[in-house]
Design an enzyme around this catalytic site. Structure first.
Site, PDB file in Angstrom:
ATOM      1  N   ASP A   1      -2.991  10.313  -2.556  1.00 21.01           N
ATOM      2  CA  ASP A   1      -4.290   9.651  -2.456  1.00 21.01           C
ATOM      3  C   ASP A   1      -5.277  10.210  -3.475  1.00 21.01           C
ATOM      4  OD1 ASP A   1      -3.830   7.656  -0.570  1.00 21.01           O
ATOM      5  OD2 ASP A   1      -4.066   9.047   1.104  1.00 21.01           O
TER       6      ASP A   1
ATOM      7  N   GLU B   1      -3.718  13.074   9.756  1.00 19.18           N
ATOM      8  CA  GLU B   1      -4.225  12.871   8.391  1.00 19.18           C
ATOM      9  C   GLU B   1      -5.659  12.341   8.478  1.00 19.18           C
ATOM     10  OE1 GLU B   1      -4.853  10.299   4.675  1.00 19.18           O
ATOM     11  OE2 GLU B   1      -4.308   9.462   6.610  1.00 19.18           O
TER      12      GLU B   1
ATOM     13  N   HIS C   1      -2.392   0.580  11.849  1.00 13.79           N
ATOM     14  CA  HIS C   1      -2.244  -0.834  11.504  1.00 13.79           C
ATOM     15  C   HIS C   1      -0.793  -1.173  11.229  1.00 13.79           C
ATOM     16  CE1 HIS C   1      -3.608   1.577   7.953  1.00 13.79           C
ATOM     17  NE2 HIS C   1      -2.431   1.184   7.520  1.00 13.79           N
TER      18      HIS C   1
ATOM     19  N   ASP D   1      -0.768   8.851  10.218  1.00 13.68           N
ATOM     20  CA  ASP D   1      -1.597   8.288   9.156  1.00 13.68           C
ATOM     21  C   ASP D   1      -2.922   7.777   9.737  1.00 13.68           C
ATOM     22  OD1 ASP D   1      -1.798   7.320   6.361  1.00 13.68           O
ATOM     23  OD2 ASP D   1      -1.926   5.366   7.341  1.00 13.68           O
TER      24      ASP D   1
ATOM     25  N   ARG E   1       3.563  12.947  10.359  1.00 18.80           N
ATOM     26  CA  ARG E   1       2.233  12.760   9.765  1.00 18.80           C
ATOM     27  C   ARG E   1       1.625  11.501  10.367  1.00 18.80           C
ATOM     28  NH1 ARG E   1      -0.119   9.646   5.762  1.00 18.80           N
ATOM     29  NH2 ARG E   1      -1.495  10.633   4.243  1.00 18.80           N
TER      30      ARG E   1
ATOM     31  N   ASP F   1       0.838  -1.191   0.000  1.00 19.61           N
ATOM     32  CA  ASP F   1       0.000   0.000   0.000  1.00 19.61           C
ATOM     33  C   ASP F   1       0.885   1.257   0.000  1.00 19.61           C
ATOM     34  OD1 ASP F   1      -2.211   1.658   0.029  1.00 19.61           O
ATOM     35  OD2 ASP F   1      -2.538   1.487   2.193  1.00 19.61           O
TER      36      ASP F   1
ATOM     37  N   ARG G   1      -4.631   4.609  -7.729  1.00 17.61           N
ATOM     38  CA  ARG G   1      -3.958   5.798  -7.190  1.00 17.61           C
ATOM     39  C   ARG G   1      -2.527   5.885  -7.718  1.00 17.61           C
ATOM     40  NH1 ARG G   1      -4.726   5.059  -0.879  1.00 17.61           N
ATOM     41  NH2 ARG G   1      -4.231   2.941  -1.532  1.00 17.61           N
TER      42      ARG G   1
HETATM   43  C1  GLC Z   1      -3.781   6.883   4.512  1.00 19.06           C
HETATM   44  C2  GLC Z   1      -2.796   6.951   3.380  1.00 19.06           C
HETATM   45  C3  GLC Z   1      -3.235   6.022   2.295  1.00 19.06           C
HETATM   46  C4  GLC Z   1      -3.294   4.636   2.838  1.00 19.06           C
HETATM   47  C5  GLC Z   1      -4.145   4.567   4.096  1.00 19.06           C
HETATM   48  C6  GLC Z   1      -3.920   3.295   4.827  1.00 19.06           C
HETATM   49  O1  GLC Z   1      -5.018   7.352   4.167  1.00 19.06           O
HETATM   50  O2  GLC Z   1      -2.682   8.260   2.921  1.00 19.06           O
HETATM   51  O3  GLC Z   1      -2.394   6.089   1.191  1.00 19.06           O
HETATM   52  O4  GLC Z   1      -3.809   3.772   1.867  1.00 19.06           O
HETATM   53  O5  GLC Z   1      -3.839   5.590   5.010  1.00 19.06           O
HETATM   54  O6  GLC Z   1      -2.688   3.341   5.504  1.00 19.06           O
END
Ligand code: GLC
Length: 648
Positions: A396, A326, A184, A284, A282, A141, A520
């Site tokens: 994203d 975020e 996670h 996430d 950041r 990811d 993406r």
């Molecule tokens: C945040 C990230 C994204 C990712 C998601 C899961 O939203 O910006 O790219 O898929 O978290 O970690």
């Protein structure tokens, strides 16, 4: 309230780690003491019912003290310098950021270090490195499935190279931003591997369920994040014959923050990043960190409690590191990440202005700024001392998650309006210049988001394919308008790499099985520097680069653009124009943007109404002076044009 036992606990910890709490470390100890009571309070709100709560709190305090004890003299000095500024350091107009994938931008960390001159040329002085910690190649990811939070993935280089880069950045007066993926881990993380083997301690780091009873109940109210590629929020773990919660992809297992050991372990990871010299962390996906049956398991009050607690800990031990939440959620929910009530401006220092970002795209597609304006009431509530990340594109998708009411306020039907936007940007709408794609299409709810690079969504890809010079210029003008509008709003502008070069969609991801399921990647280009003559102002890359550089230079020259909650929207005299005034006691800067493809006429009264008194204005963009007309005369903004006007 003062609690003697907490005071003693903090003092014992600090003295046992040989800190000089009455001397050189007095500032730290003062911060720690000031925060301990609230840290305890928040911690007990979450964990007070557990028999091990006191012991776990002691571990949390230990982690905070150890973080400070392990902080280098250089970083402590930087903390002091940042704290000594009269305004929060991160609200300065001098800061301009860029998010980039190290490998796709420069090959690896060493390559990036060699390209630092590029950022200097452009004027960017804060780098957000997209995740570089270990992550399994085909289940990554984009690095947000971390299998080791403390080892740099060999694809990018080594931890030592990251440290070298960090030092080089600081020597040049630049700043570093990294992610902590708090919600996670990869299922290949050591904790998950042990959990798969049946280790009870680590099974408790995740949410395991023996059968579908609870997962089915959760899924009634938990929305799908990736409905096409990863429907549902649980994954079968054959080794344990059980289901594990995995809200994002099935290889990203949600951490269980109802277990305080998880919080302490992740806090320690946060401090690992602080002590690497990260200036902005950041966080996430913070909206997801607490789950509750019968809810969407997003934006829950406990998620905020956790973030506040983290903020208090960071503020005590490593205060020079700002926190960015975020949270890409509904506008009213985003605002809460700045903190509410007694925690106002004491949660995240930054949030993404995701609402405004999407609304700029709304205005660009419709040529009508009314929906954008309808949302500002909410966004202006941002507390003083906090700031936005302002942006047009990131790695994203673009979500259209602003409120239906905002769309209705502009006179549109929300369902039809969103359908138009999706069609417009995915190219399905006849005559649309945009080349993008729908992402996260959910047939159950009709929701979808949008993928595509800034340039392609602005029409450059189609224009280049047709060879039409007029269309190319128009697309470039739109790119610059979009950037300008977000650059001057207040907040830290965060460019997405490649956008400063007009990089178009990159379809090579379709050939890579680790990426092809996720469109993406179309807007995460693999830069081919030979094909990007950015110093040649007759080439597309050079034109966009020069215009972006000018925007950055303007921001850095005008202190009024620092984020001091000093933005006032102009009255909409023309629905195609969005205008705001940035002001200090001494200066008023009128920023006006035409989102339509025709000339837009704006009465001079619009300026006078907002305090303009002089007969002449200077446009900082063109460098020209203009005479101010009467209320019945108009300023004419060219198609997709903008001006930054100041009375002279
Ligand atoms: C945040 C990230 C994204 C990712 C998601 C899961 O939203 O910006 O790219 O898929 O978290 O970690």
């Amino acid at each position: 309230m003062y609690t003697h036992t907490l005071h003693q606990q903090a003092k014992e910890l600090a003295t046992s780690s040989t800190l000089d709490i009455a001397g050189t470390d007095l500032n730290f100890f003062t911060r720690l003491l000031s925060n301990t009571e609230q840290m305890h309070d928040l911690f007990m709100q979450l964990y007070g019912h557990r028999p091990d709560a006191a012991a776990q709190f002691a571990r949390l305090l230990q982690t905070v003290v150890a973080a400070y004890a392990g902080r280098s003299a250089v970083l402590r000095q930087l903390d002091d310098e940042k704290l000594a500024k009269p305004e929060p350091w991160f609200t300065s107009h001098q800061l301009v950021g860029m998010s980039l994938y190290v490998d796709r931008f420069a090959g690896n960390l060493a390559g990036l270090q060699q390209r630092l001159h590029y950022f200097e040329e452009l004027g960017v002085n804060l780098l957000h490195l997209m995740p570089i910690f270990q992550s399994p190649p085909n289940e990554s990811d984009g690095g947000y499935a971390v299998s080791n939070f403390r080892e740099v993935d060999p694809r990018f280089g080594s931890l030592q190279e990251l440290q070298q880069l960090q030092q080089a950045l600081h020597q040049q007066g630049m700043y570093l931003m990294l992610d902590i993926v708090l919600n996670h881990t990869s299922h290949h993380h050591a904790w998950a591997v042990k959990a798969k083997q049946g280790d009870a301690h680590y099974k408790n780091f995740y949410y395991f369920f023996p059968d579908r009873t609870l997962p089915d109940q959760y899924e009634v109210t938990m929305p799908d994040i990736f409905p096409e590629s990863a429907p549902g929020s649980f994954t079968w773990v054959p080794e344990q014959q059980a289901w594990v919660m995995s809200v994002f992809h099935n290889y990203q297992w949600d951490l269980n923050y109802t277990n305080p050991a998880v919080l302490v372990a992740m806090l320690d990871t946060i401090f690992f990043y602080s002590n690497l010299g990260v200036d902005v962390l950041r966080i996430d996906a913070p909206a997801f960190i607490w789950k509750k049956l019968g809810t969407s398991s997003q934006n829950l009050p406990e998620a905020h409690t956790l973030l506040r607690l983290i903020k208090l800990c960071v503020q005590a031990a490593t205060p020079g590191m700002a926190l960015l939440g975020e949270a890409i959620v509904a506008p009213a929910e985003i605002m809460k990440y700045f903190g509410t009530d007694r925690y106002t401006a004491r949660e995240c220092d930054f949030a993404y202005n995701a609402t405004h970002m999407a609304l700029q795209w709304d205005a660009l597609a419709t040529g009508d700024t009314r929906v954008m304006l309808a949302a500002q009431y909410e966004l202006l509530r941002k507390p003083y001392g906090t700031s936005w990340i302002t942006y047009t594109r990131c790695h994203d998708d673009i979500g259209l998650g602003y409120d239906d009411d905002m769309i209705r306020a502009a006179g549109y039907d929300p369902f039809e309006h969103r359908r138009f936007l999706k069609d417009y940007f995915s190219g399905a709408y006849e005559g649309s210049p945009a080349v993008g794609a729908l992402f996260g299409v959910n047939p159950k709810t009709n929701d979808a988001r949008i993928s595509g690079s800034l340039a392609s969504l602005c029409g450059l890809e189609k224009a280049v394919a047709s060879g039409d010079e007029g269309q190319m210029s128009k697309a470039i003008q739109k790119i610059v308008l979009m950037q300008a509008h977000s650059f001057f709003m207040g907040g830290l502008p965060m460019l997405f790499y490649g956008d400063e070069l007009g990089a178009m969609n990159d379809y090579s991801y379709l050939q890579d099985p680790g990426k092809s399921y996720d469109n993406r990647w179309m807007h995460r280009p693999l830069l081919q520097w030979d094909a990007l003559p950015y110093q040649d102002e007759t080439a597309i890359a050079g034109r966009v680069f020069a215009a972006t550089r000018q925007l950055i230079a303007l921001r850095r020259r005008l202190p009024v653009l620092a984020d001091r909650s000093n933005l006032e929207w102009m009255t909409p005299h023309n629905i195609h124009v969005a205008g705001y005034v940035r002001h200090t006691a001494a200066q008023r800067l009128y920023c006006v943007f035409n989102f339509s493809d025709k000339d837009a006429w704006l009465t001079w009264y619009a300026f006078r109404e907002k305090g303009l008194q002089s007969a002449t204005v200077h446009d900082h963009v063109s460098g020209k002076d203009l005479s101010v007309g009467t209320d019945r005369e108009y300023l004419v903004l060219p198609p997709f044009g903008f001006m930054l006007l100041e009375g002279v």
